[in-house]
Design a protein around this motif. Structure first.
Motif, PDB file in Angstrom:
ATOM      1  N   UNK A 108      49.732  82.199  53.335  1.00 43.53           N
ATOM      2  CA  UNK A 108      51.026  82.724  52.866  1.00 43.53           C
ATOM      3  C   UNK A 108      51.614  83.545  52.359  1.00 43.53           C
ATOM      4  N   UNK A 109      52.986  83.597  52.345  1.00 40.61           N
ATOM      5  CA  UNK A 109      53.912  85.334  52.397  1.00 40.61           C
ATOM      6  C   UNK A 109      53.579  84.751  50.398  1.00 40.61           C
ATOM      7  N   UNK A 110      53.091  84.207  49.687  1.00 41.90           N
ATOM      8  CA  UNK A 110      53.346  84.911  47.591  1.00 41.90           C
ATOM      9  C   UNK A 110      52.084  85.013  48.334  1.00 41.90           C
ATOM     10  N   UNK A 111      50.975  84.004  48.549  1.00 40.57           N
ATOM     11  CA  UNK A 111      49.606  85.068  48.046  1.00 40.57           C
ATOM     12  C   UNK A 111      48.983  86.322  48.840  1.00 40.57           C
ATOM     13  N   UNK A 112      50.149  86.580  50.194  1.00 44.17           N
ATOM     14  CA  UNK A 112      49.521  87.861  50.554  1.00 44.17           C
ATOM     15  C   UNK A 112      50.131  89.204  49.826  1.00 44.17           C
ATOM     16  N   UNK A 113      50.922  88.557  48.791  1.00 46.64           N
ATOM     17  CA  UNK A 113      51.223  89.530  47.654  1.00 46.64           C
ATOM     18  C   UNK A 113      50.324  90.267  46.705  1.00 46.64           C
ATOM     19  N   UNK A 115      46.387  89.756  47.104  1.00 43.71           N
ATOM     20  CA  UNK A 115      45.268  89.787  48.181  1.00 43.71           C
ATOM     21  C   UNK A 115      45.679  89.211  49.975  1.00 43.71           C
ATOM     22  N   UNK A 116      44.367  90.236  50.836  1.00 44.67           N
ATOM     23  CA  UNK A 116      44.869  91.008  51.666  1.00 44.67           C
ATOM     24  C   UNK A 116      43.310  89.434  52.703  1.00 44.67           C
ATOM     25  N   UNK A 117      44.501  88.840  53.913  1.00 45.40           N
ATOM     26  CA  UNK A 117      43.436  88.067  54.439  1.00 45.40           C
ATOM     27  C   UNK A 117      42.852  88.971  56.150  1.00 45.40           C
ATOM     28  N   UNK A 118      41.362  87.852  55.990  1.00 39.09           N
ATOM     29  CA  UNK A 118      41.603  87.801  57.570  1.00 39.09           C
ATOM     30  C   UNK A 118      41.871  87.212  58.774  1.00 39.09           C
ATOM     31  N   UNK A 119      42.118  87.687  59.734  1.00 38.86           N
ATOM     32  CA  UNK A 119      41.807  86.720  61.210  1.00 38.86           C
ATOM     33  C   UNK A 119      42.002  85.108  60.475  1.00 38.86           C
ATOM     34  N   UNK A 120      42.983  84.084  61.094  1.00 40.30           N
ATOM     35  CA  UNK A 120      42.297  82.575  60.507  1.00 40.30           C
ATOM     36  C   UNK A 120      41.265  82.088  61.440  1.00 40.30           C
ATOM     37  N   UNK A 121      40.534  81.231  60.855  1.00 36.70           N
ATOM     38  CA  UNK A 121      38.840  80.707  61.636  1.00 36.70           C
ATOM     39  C   UNK A 121      39.170  79.163  61.375  1.00 36.70           C
ATOM     40  N   UNK A 122      40.444  78.939  61.049  1.00 38.72           N
ATOM     41  CA  UNK A 122      40.572  77.874  60.763  1.00 38.72           C
ATOM     42  C   UNK A 122      42.391  76.626  61.123  1.00 38.72           C
ATOM     43  N   UNK A 123      43.065  75.939  61.915  1.00 37.60           N
ATOM     44  CA  UNK A 123      43.964  76.003  61.101  1.00 37.60           C
ATOM     45  C   UNK A 123      44.549  74.216  60.782  1.00 37.60           C
ATOM     46  N   UNK A 124      45.156  74.128  59.911  1.00 40.52           N
ATOM     47  CA  UNK A 124      45.070  72.860  59.394  1.00 40.52           C
ATOM     48  C   UNK A 124      46.451  72.201  58.981  1.00 40.52           C
ATOM     49  N   UNK A 125      46.396  71.217  58.766  1.00 40.09           N
ATOM     50  CA  UNK A 125      48.295  70.487  58.431  1.00 40.09           C
ATOM     51  C   UNK A 125      48.018  69.953  57.715  1.00 40.09           C
ATOM     52  N   UNK A 126      49.168  69.925  56.496  1.00 42.33           N
ATOM     53  CA  UNK A 126      49.455  69.219  55.865  1.00 42.33           C
ATOM     54  C   UNK A 126      49.724  67.485  55.457  1.00 42.33           C
ATOM     55  N   UNK A 127      49.447  66.663  55.062  1.00 44.78           N
ATOM     56  CA  UNK A 127      49.665  65.489  55.577  1.00 44.78           C
ATOM     57  C   UNK A 127      49.702  64.589  54.138  1.00 44.78           C
ATOM     58  N   UNK A 217      47.398  77.279  57.932  1.00 44.52           N
ATOM     59  CA  UNK A 217      45.635  78.850  58.808  1.00 44.52           C
ATOM     60  C   UNK A 217      45.238  79.379  57.718  1.00 44.52           C
ATOM     61  N   UNK A 218      43.729  78.465  57.887  1.00 44.00           N
ATOM     62  CA  UNK A 218      42.525  78.891  56.668  1.00 44.00           C
ATOM     63  C   UNK A 218      42.281  80.539  57.182  1.00 44.00           C
ATOM     64  N   UNK A 219      42.260  81.742  55.948  1.00 48.70           N
ATOM     65  CA  UNK A 219      41.836  82.562  56.314  1.00 48.70           C
ATOM     66  C   UNK A 219      40.915  83.205  55.487  1.00 48.70           C
ATOM     67  N   UNK A 220      39.547  84.807  55.556  1.00 51.36           N
ATOM     68  CA  UNK A 220      39.288  84.863  53.734  1.00 51.36           C
ATOM     69  C   UNK A 220      39.756  85.440  53.504  1.00 51.36           C
ATOM     70  N   UNK A 221      39.166  85.514  51.989  1.00 51.68           N
ATOM     71  CA  UNK A 221      40.364  86.657  51.316  1.00 51.68           C
ATOM     72  C   UNK A 221      40.118  87.123  50.483  1.00 51.68           C
ATOM     73  N   UNK A 222      40.574  88.620  50.803  1.00 53.25           N
ATOM     74  CA  UNK A 222      40.165  89.812  50.456  1.00 53.25           C
ATOM     75  C   UNK A 222      40.709  89.937  49.403  1.00 53.25           C
ATOM     76  N   UNK A 223      40.392  91.507  47.779  1.00 51.43           N
ATOM     77  CA  UNK A 223      41.370  91.751  47.395  1.00 51.43           C
ATOM     78  C   UNK A 223      41.852  93.072  47.527  1.00 51.43           C
ATOM     79  N   UNK A 224      43.203  93.087  47.714  1.00 50.79           N
ATOM     80  CA  UNK A 224      44.155  93.497  47.897  1.00 50.79           C
ATOM     81  C   UNK A 224      43.781  95.167  48.030  1.00 50.79           C
TER      82      UNK A 224
END
Length: 259
Positions: A108-113, A115-127, A217-224
């Motif tokens: 998400x844009x908020x989380x990008x502030x 942490x850093x993210x990898x290439x997505x490894x899965x695409x989910x959807x809210x239900x 999009x699920x991704x691996x998160x890293x320290x920014x």
């Protein structure tokens, strides 16, 4: 006097040199020297990360972490797993308790502030998950109703945007949230579809509404920051290799989440 000043400057320079020598290495190099990867994972989100009947962690995210460890160390067991929750995972990462997060974490844009993210490894959807005897058929009908979200997830945002009059009920993990729905403590629960599918598996008392309200999009998160750059590049290489070889899809098939 000059001699004293010179000595003081010399000591100061030596101090700075010593501090520079002790400057933390980048995350990738630190991990290599340690000899293992430390990964924050979920323990309550089957089939991504959960405990089996023997209490051992397993799932899609767990397998992915082992593959990443194998690419770094040529040893898939050179990894330590640390259970995290949706609400504490970013603080666990940024306080250096883990090297990365592979924990059903969507970009998400908020989380990008933070942490850093990898290439997505899965695409989910809210239900939305509801009890079978409900009259709720869409997210618009949640206004004035009690809706369960898990703290730290993106579910609350979806509810606020689509049903601002809904009454939010927050829980720390999905197991407790699911049980609360079944106990009648709320009228609906919103979360990623993959999580809901596996919570509701073999349970005829609940159902998932058809519509999806987002792409997650699920991704691996890293320290920014620069320190994680080499580690992020290594993980991206691994994920892209798995994608191109078809092994990532094979992994999704194994865990019943093939897209």
């Amino acid at each position: 006097m000059f001699k004293k000043v010179f000595c003081a400057l010399l000591l100061f320079c030596l101090f700075l040199t010593g501090c520079s020598a002790r400057k933390p290495q980048d995350d990738y190099q630190a991990i290599k020297e340690r000899g293992k990867l430390i990964v924050g994972v979920r323990s309550d989100t089957r089939p991504f990360g959960y405990r089996n009947i023997e209490g051992k962690l397993q799932g899609y995210d767990i397998d992915l972490a082992r593959i990443i460890a194998k690419h770094i160390f040529t040893n898939m067991n050179a990894v330590e797993f640390v259970p995290v929750t949706a609400s504490n995972r970013i603080s666990m990462l940024n306080s250096s308790k883990v090297d990365m997060l592979i924990a059903t974490m969507s970009i998400t844009d908020q989380r990008r502030l933070v942490v850093d993210f990898s290439t997505p490894y899965y695409m989910a959807g809210q239900a939305i998950l509801v009890r079978n005897n409900t009259d709720i058929a869409s997210i618009r009908q949640l206004s004035g109703r009690r809706v369960i979200i898990v703290y730290g997830s993106t579910g609350e945002m979806s509810v606020r945007m689509n049903a601002p009059e809904a009454i939010i009920r927050g829980y720390k993990n999905y197991a407790h949230a699911y049980q609360a729905l079944k106990n009648g403590e709320a009228d609906a629960m919103i979360a990623d579809d993959t999580i809901l599918y596996n919570l509701a598996l073999d349970d005829p008392s609940v159902k998932i509404l058809d519509k999806r309200f987002s792409k997650e999009p699920y991704a691996v998160a890293f320290r920014k920051g620069k320190e994680s750059e080499k580690l992020r590049e290594s993980v991206n290489f691994t994920i892209e290799l798995l994608q191109h070889s078809g092994k990532l899809r094979d992994l999704q098939t194994k865990w019943g989440i093939k897209q």
